[in-house]
Design an enzyme around this catalytic site. Sequence first.
Site, mmCIF file in Angstrom:
data_model
loop_
_atom_site.group_PDB
_atom_site.id
_atom_site.type_symbol
_atom_site.label_atom_id
_atom_site.label_comp_id
_atom_site.label_asym_id
_atom_site.label_seq_id
_atom_site.Cartn_x
_atom_site.Cartn_y
_atom_site.Cartn_z
ATOM 1 N N LYS A 40 0.821 -1.208 0.000
ATOM 2 C CA LYS A 40 0.000 0.000 0.000
ATOM 3 C C LYS A 40 0.853 1.255 0.000
ATOM 4 C CE LYS A 40 -4.417 -1.697 1.698
ATOM 5 N NZ LYS A 40 -5.532 -1.538 2.636
ATOM 6 N N LYS A 58 -6.301 -12.432 -7.089
ATOM 7 C CA LYS A 58 -7.601 -12.607 -6.436
ATOM 8 C C LYS A 58 -8.579 -11.528 -6.897
ATOM 9 C CE LYS A 58 -7.475 -10.179 -2.040
ATOM 10 N NZ LYS A 58 -7.823 -10.199 -0.640
ATOM 11 N N LYS A 104 -11.820 -5.247 -6.292
ATOM 12 C CA LYS A 104 -12.574 -4.085 -6.758
ATOM 13 C C LYS A 104 -11.742 -3.179 -7.650
ATOM 14 C CE LYS A 104 -11.378 -1.168 -2.871
ATOM 15 N NZ LYS A 104 -10.565 -1.913 -1.906
#
Length: 336
Positions: A118, A200, A203
């Site tokens: 991140k 995976k 969104k």
Amino acid sequence: MEENTIKKKVMLSGIQPSGDLHLGNYLGAIKNWGVRSEEFDCYYFMADLHTITVRQEPSQLRRRTIEQLAQYIACGLDPEKNTLFIQSHVPEHTQLAWVLECYTMFGELSRMTQFKDKSSKHKDNINCGLFAYPSLMAADILLYQPDYVPVGEDQKQHVEITRNIAERFNGIYGDVFKIPEPYIPKAGARIYGLTTPTDKMSKSVPDGCVFLMDDPDVIARKFKRAVTDSDTENCVRYDKENKPGVANLMNIYSAVTGKTFEEIEKEFEGKGYGVFKPCVGEAVIEALRPIREETNRILADKEYLESVYKDGAERAHRTAFKTLRKVYKKVGFVQP
Ligand code: TRP
């Protein structure tokens, strides 16, 4: 009588309302949570505190948090049998997080995969919350003394660090925290993106992501465009290594219909991907239809939702408070 005196094992998990819930969240997590509510004492929450480690649009965050609660219920989590709550409503989470931050090492936080990930994606906002995130997650967990924490593979490292923090704390102050086990669902429930079948479902790749609130025609289109494999075989056969796209679709089809891979191979023998893909789409549409309708019905009843999250927060607080009180006492804070 016997049964009432045996304490149920405790299970706890949460999802960040940082995006709309999708098929991966449902098949990989929420669907299985509901099954356990008789057997375990379950806590499930919306991890809203975690979401602000990256910037959120306030009105969207508010909408998603409430929608996620409605979806938990629509997916079968009965608020009478499960404690459903919004993380920010239970102040003990941030209170314990502070204490645990003082028992979490800079070095161990620096090694967390999610932090590295991140912080490389949000270079302009590498804030302390993003760094300390695992201590907050440890607090989320340890407050409720759970036996199991059902999480995806990507969160396993966070459960590991929670165990390390708990053991470190217990090592100094005695048995304050139960050491929780991660509970990783069977490989069958791991859902990958329809357009990127080796990552995976996420969104951040909306074309390959089926949201629980997507309209049927949107879902149908996403499945028609699902990436199958570049082999010339055009045959529905389970081979995760060489045919990840087809394997993922088989996995989804199996999860929503209950059919085994063998049964699926038989059903589509000689039929090819052009027939298979829309069938998977149809099956998913039918599986999600009642969830979407129920979510909308529940969302329209603001009073009910409010009563659910108020009651959930109250119940969560009662458990969390006991742990926090013990921790405060152990570290030497004067009892108020
Ligand atoms: N970190 C988790 C995620 O991003 C969400 C989460 C926060 C969580 N607190 C938790 C999951 C406690 C399990 C237990 O998916």
